[in-house]
Write an enzyme that holds these catalytic residues in place. Structure first.
Site: not given
Ligand code: MRU
Length: 337
Positions: A89, A196, A237
Site C-alpha cells: 500500500r 472503518q 497515515d
C-alpha cells in the site's frame, strides 16, 4: 479483554481479520510474505502503525526459509523481499519506515552469520511492535491531559487498537481519558466507503464500554453547528515536514468544518508516521482503490454498470487547519525534523 490485532505466535503472524468485523471475530495466520502482502492489500490488517508492524514480520517470514549462508546473497534476497512488501500500500509511511528499520538490521550486521541475522530481524520486528505499543500509551497520556472532565469527541475512520498494536492513536486518548474517570462521549463517522468507523471504531469502543454514537459522514457539519462536538481527534497515515497530514478520505472535510465552527482539531500519530523526506503534503502519494468499493454495497450493485468512479482512499489536511499533533513525544507543532 485486550484486542489482539497482531501477534507473533509459533513463528507465524496472527492477525485479527478486520474485513470480517463486526460480524465475526476471526483470525488468520500468515506464514509467508505473500500472505502478509495480501493481508495488507486487502485490509485484513490496516491502519498505519499496524501495517508497518505486519510488514516487518513479513520480512522475517520472507527470509525464514532462505537456504543461503552467504551474506551477499542473503542481502540480495532481503532486498527483494523488502521491495516486494513496499508495494503493498502506498500512503501510510509507517510501512516504509518499518521496512527501512529491517533493512538497517541487514546493513548493520554484515559480520554476523546469516542464521544470526535472521534472529536479529525477528528481534527488530518484535521491537517495532513494542515501540508502537509504548507510543500508543504515551499518546494516550499526552492527549488525555488536554481534555476536560466531560466532553464530546468526533473521530473518523478507525484509529484504535485495531489500527496499531494496542490502544490506538486517536482512540488511545479516549481510552486513557476514560481510565482517568473523565466522561467522554464519542461520535464515530461511518467512514465511507469501507466503513472503518461503523465496523471497527464502534465495535472496539462498545467492547470497551465507551459511549459511542454512529453517524454518517455527511452529518458531521450539522452536529458541529448544533454545538454537539467539543473536539475532533483523528489519526494519520503520513505527516509531511510542514505538518500537512494525510489521513482517511473525509478527514480534510472535518478539518475545514472544525475551523469554521471553532472546534479544536488534533492529529494523534506516532513519530513513525512522520515522513522527514517530504517538505509538504503535495508529495504524499494517495492510494486509489477499486471502483467496486463504491459501486457495490455488499453484494448489491448501487451504481449503474460502467459508471466512472474516483476512489482516493486518503486526503491531505493542510497544517494550517490542525490545532496540534500529539505524538509519543508530546504535543508538537511543525516543522517536524
Ligand atoms: O485505509 P485504512 O483503514 O488503513 O486507513 C486508516 C486510517 O486512515 C487511519 O486513520 C490511520 O491509519 C491512523 S490509524 C492509527
Amino acid at each position: 479483554m485486550a484486542i489482539k490485532t497482531l501477534e507473533w505466535i509459533d513463528n507465524k503472524l496472527r492477525l485479527i481479520d478486520q474485513t470480517m468485523l463486526p460480524e465475526v471475530e476471526g483470525y488468520i495466520e500468515c506464514q509467508t510474505k505473500e500472505e502478509v502482502f495480501e493481508a495488507i492489500q486487502q485490509m485484513r490488517v490496516r491502519g498505519a502503525p499496524a501495517i508497518g508492524i505486519a510488514a516487518a514480520f513479513g520480512v522475517v517470514l520472507g527470509l525464514f526459509h532462505s537456504q543461503t549462508t552467504d551474506y551477499r546473497s542473503f542481502r540480495q534476497e532481503a532486498e527483494q523481499v523488502i521491495h516486494y512488501l513496499r508495494l503493498a500500500r502506498p500512503t501510510a509511511v509507517n510501512l516504509f519506515n518499518a521496512l527501512n528499520r529491517m533493512q538497517q538490521v541487514i546493513e548493520q550486521n554484515k559480520n554476523m552469520e546469516v542464521a544470526d541475522i535472521k534472529i536479529a530481524l525477528l528481534t527488530e520486528a518484535k521491537m517495532i511492535l513494542e515501540d508502537e505499543k509504548r507510543a500508543s500509551q504515551q499518546m494516550g497520556d499526552f492527549g488525555a491531559q488536554l481534555l476536560p472532565q466531560e466532553c464530546t469527541i468526533l473521530t473518523h475512520c478507525n484509529a484504535g487498537a485495531l489500527a496499531t498494536a494496542e490502544y490506538g492513536t486517536a482512540l488511545a486518548v479516549i481510552y486513557r481519558a476514560v481510565e482517568q474517570g473523565k466522561i467522554i462521549k464519542v461520535y464515530a463517522d461511518e467512514t465511507r466507503p469501507l466503513l472503518q468507523g461503523a465496523r471497527l471504531t464502534c465495535w472496539e469502543l462498545m467492547r470497551a464500554g465507551i459511549d459511542v454514537t454512529l453517524i454518517c459522514d455527511n452529518m458531521a457539519a450539522s452536529l458541529m453547528r448544533k454545538k454537539l462536538i467539543d473536539y475532533i481527534f483523528v489519526g494519520a497515515d503520513r505527516i509531511a515536514r510542514n505538518g500537512d497530514t494525510a489521513n482517511k478520505i473525509g478527514t480534510y472535510n472535518l478539518a475545514v468544518l472544525a475551523k469554521y465552527h471553532g472546534i479544536p482539531f488534533y492529529i494523534v500519530a506516532p513519530t513513525s508516521t512522520i515522513d522527514n523526506n517530504i517538505p509538504d503534503g503535495e508529495y504524499i502519494p494517495i492510494e486509489e482503490r477499486a471502483p467496486e468499493e463504491i459501486t457495490q454495497w455488499g453484494n448489491r450493485r448501487i451504481a449503474p454498470n460502467n459508471v466512472k468512479v474516483y476512489n482516493p482512499a486518503f486526503d491531505v489536511t493542510p497544517a494550517a487547519l490542525i490545532t496540534g499533533w500529539i505524538t509519543e513525544e508530546g504535543l508538537r507543532q511543525p516543522p517536524f525534523t
